[in-house]
Design a protein around this motif. Structure first.
Motif, PDB file in Angstrom:
ATOM      1  N   GLN A 291      33.915  52.427  25.241  1.00 35.20           N
ATOM      2  CA  GLN A 291      32.598  52.881  25.679  1.00 35.20           C
ATOM      3  C   GLN A 291      31.557  52.506  24.630  1.00 35.20           C
ATOM      4  N   ARG A 292      30.333  52.250  25.072  1.00 36.85           N
ATOM      5  CA  ARG A 292      29.303  51.734  24.176  1.00 36.85           C
ATOM      6  C   ARG A 292      28.230  52.793  23.903  1.00 36.85           C
ATOM      7  N   PRO A 293      27.996  53.106  22.642  1.00 41.57           N
ATOM      8  CA  PRO A 293      26.917  54.034  22.296  1.00 41.57           C
ATOM      9  C   PRO A 293      25.568  53.595  22.849  1.00 41.57           C
ATOM     10  N   SER A 294      25.326  52.291  22.847  1.00 42.82           N
ATOM     11  CA  SER A 294      24.041  51.773  23.322  1.00 42.82           C
ATOM     12  C   SER A 294      23.855  51.956  24.822  1.00 42.82           C
ATOM     13  N   GLN A 295      24.935  52.262  25.534  1.00 46.94           N
ATOM     14  CA  GLN A 295      24.866  52.483  26.978  1.00 46.94           C
ATOM     15  C   GLN A 295      24.909  53.969  27.343  1.00 46.94           C
ATOM     16  N   GLY A 296      24.720  54.807  26.336  1.00 51.14           N
ATOM     17  CA  GLY A 296      24.602  56.233  26.596  1.00 51.14           C
ATOM     18  C   GLY A 296      25.895  57.022  26.647  1.00 51.14           C
ATOM     19  N   TRP A 297      26.988  56.456  26.153  1.00 49.68           N
ATOM     20  CA  TRP A 297      28.261  57.165  26.205  1.00 49.68           C
ATOM     21  C   TRP A 297      28.407  58.201  25.087  1.00 49.68           C
ATOM     22  N   GLY A 298      27.575  58.114  24.079  1.00 46.89           N
ATOM     23  CA  GLY A 298      27.660  59.037  22.949  1.00 46.89           C
ATOM     24  C   GLY A 298      27.670  58.284  21.636  1.00 46.89           C
ATOM     25  N   THR A 299      27.734  59.015  20.546  1.00 49.98           N
ATOM     26  CA  THR A 299      27.790  58.381  19.230  1.00 49.98           C
ATOM     27  C   THR A 299      29.159  57.754  19.019  1.00 49.98           C
ATOM     28  N   PRO A 300      29.283  56.775  18.114  1.00 48.19           N
ATOM     29  CA  PRO A 300      30.605  56.190  17.840  1.00 48.19           C
ATOM     30  C   PRO A 300      31.627  57.240  17.436  1.00 48.19           C
ATOM     31  N   GLU A 301      31.190  58.235  16.667  1.00 49.07           N
ATOM     32  CA  GLU A 301      32.110  59.276  16.214  1.00 49.07           C
ATOM     33  C   GLU A 301      32.640  60.090  17.392  1.00 49.07           C
ATOM     34  N   LYS A 302      31.764  60.426  18.316  1.00 50.72           N
ATOM     35  CA  LYS A 302      32.201  61.201  19.477  1.00 50.72           C
ATOM     36  C   LYS A 302      33.115  60.379  20.380  1.00 50.72           C
ATOM     37  N   ILE A 303      32.746  59.132  20.595  1.00 53.43           N
ATOM     38  CA  ILE A 303      33.539  58.286  21.492  1.00 53.43           C
ATOM     39  C   ILE A 303      34.946  58.074  20.942  1.00 53.43           C
ATOM     40  N   GLN A 304      35.094  58.103  19.627  1.00 54.95           N
ATOM     41  CA  GLN A 304      36.422  57.921  19.036  1.00 54.95           C
ATOM     42  C   GLN A 304      37.247  59.200  19.012  1.00 54.95           C
ATOM     43  N   ASP A 305      36.726  60.261  19.598  1.00 55.48           N
ATOM     44  CA  ASP A 305      37.516  61.458  19.856  1.00 55.48           C
ATOM     45  C   ASP A 305      38.136  61.272  21.243  1.00 55.48           C
ATOM     46  N   PRO A 306      39.459  61.097  21.340  1.00 56.65           N
ATOM     47  CA  PRO A 306      40.094  60.823  22.639  1.00 56.65           C
ATOM     48  C   PRO A 306      39.760  61.853  23.711  1.00 56.65           C
ATOM     49  N   ARG A 307      39.613  63.104  23.335  1.00 54.31           N
ATOM     50  CA  ARG A 307      39.297  64.140  24.323  1.00 54.31           C
ATOM     51  C   ARG A 307      37.890  63.947  24.866  1.00 54.31           C
ATOM     52  N   TYR A 308      36.983  63.641  23.991  1.00 51.17           N
ATOM     53  CA  TYR A 308      35.597  63.416  24.413  1.00 51.17           C
ATOM     54  C   TYR A 308      35.495  62.193  25.309  1.00 51.17           C
ATOM     55  N   SER A 309      36.096  61.083  24.885  1.00 45.60           N
ATOM     56  CA  SER A 309      35.966  59.835  25.648  1.00 45.60           C
ATOM     57  C   SER A 309      36.643  59.950  27.005  1.00 45.60           C
ATOM     58  N   ALA A 310      37.789  60.637  27.052  1.00 50.31           N
ATOM     59  CA  ALA A 310      38.457  60.841  28.339  1.00 50.31           C
ATOM     60  C   ALA A 310      37.601  61.713  29.249  1.00 50.31           C
ATOM     61  N   GLY A 311      37.005  62.751  28.689  1.00 48.59           N
ATOM     62  CA  GLY A 311      36.140  63.621  29.478  1.00 48.59           C
ATOM     63  C   GLY A 311      34.945  62.887  30.040  1.00 48.59           C
ATOM     64  N   LYS A 312      34.356  62.012  29.238  1.00 48.26           N
ATOM     65  CA  LYS A 312      33.205  61.218  29.707  1.00 48.26           C
ATOM     66  C   LYS A 312      33.627  60.276  30.828  1.00 48.26           C
TER      67      LYS A 312
END
Length: 286
Positions: free
Chosen positions: A106-127
């Protein structure tokens, strides 16, 4: 006079691994060389077979747990797993195409979240699940079409090749298969004792959320989870095996089966070893 020599095949194999840049640990027991395990550490069998390493297995289990916690159907879990297999091979990457990161790239520049958040598997799966839920008619789409609606990849048909493998993983990790996740965990445990038990309980709570049944500490060092049926029991049992490497789990018991880290297989148990159908028990290394 008899001179003991290292078998030529052993020397050749180690030389080949070195030439390929593979770093392995080789131990000597009783004067004999013990070769490292060269295959995948985890095998999942549920109307098919999938081989993963320990990191991939843990990430697959977390993606599934987040989906179940959000009350998403198994079809959604299949799509999520197929997407992560294509995007990252189920590895939590810190880089990718342009600014893509994480399991789903997922790309931070596309509104998915900060790099730190996206690298949390729970957060990225939830998104991912949140975005999938907004796709009209996703339940009836091919895996690749539903995934593409979320990912908008330059290779829209690439996800379909992972559909069968993802169906096997989803069936096992949602609890619809018995003793289906088998991982062999060797070497020094990552954690031990109270530290391992605390990390294990915290990981379960983070993945499964408020819907998780009561977790209780066990006298042997570990935890037990009360379950309402066999499906829930195998969801948690398979999750525990999938995360055993990073949490120091030595054995898992549910119903009349037991898994152990070094052996890596589910085996029948009798007598006092039976956990029953109402409780999943996990013991950590001391």
């Amino acid at each position: 006079m008899c001179v003991r020599r290292k078998p030529v095949v052993v020397v050749a194999l180690l030389a080949l691994l070195g030439a390929l840049g593979v770093v392995v640990a080789v131990t000597s027991v009783g004067g004999k060389i013990k070769l490292p395990q060269l295959g995948p550490e985890c095998i999942v069998r549920a109307d098919g077979e999938v081989a993963l390493d320990l990191v991939q297995m843990a990430n697959a289990a977390t993606i599934t747990a987040v989906g179940v916690r959000r009350k998403m159907p198994e079809r959604a879990v299949v799509i999520a797993l197929a997407t992560a297999l294509q995007e990252s091979k189920l590895e939590n990457l810190d880089t990718g195409d342009r600014d893509s990161v994480g399991l789903f790239q997922q790309r931070p520049s596309q509104g998915w979240g900060t790099p730190e958040k996206i690298q949390d598997p729970r957060y990225s799966a939830g998104k991912f699940y949140s975005a999938l839920k907004k796709v009209k008619g996703w339940q009836k789409m091919r895996v690749t079409d539903a995934a593409q609606k979320v990912q908008r990849s330059a290779y829209p048909n690439a996800y379909e090749k992972w559909a069968d493998e993802s169906a096997v993983l989803a069936k096992a990790l949602t609890g619809r298969a018995t003793g289906a996740v088998e991982c062999t965990v060797s070497g020094e445990p990552a954690l031990r004792g109270a530290t391992a038990a605390a990390a294990l309980a915290e990981g379960m709570r983070l993945d499964w959320g408020k819907g998780l049944a009561t977790i209780e500490a066990t006298q042997a060092g570990g935890l037990s989870v009360a379950v309402k049926d066999a499906g829930a029991g195998w969801r948690y049992a398979h999750w525990l095996v999938s995360h055993a490497s990073s949490t120091g789990v030595e054995r898992v018991r549910f119903a009349d089966l037991e898994w152990s880290a070094p052996g890596g297989k589910w085996q029948p148990v009798t007598g006092d070893g039976v956990a029953g159908n109402a409780t999943v028990v996990a013991e950590v290394f001391h």
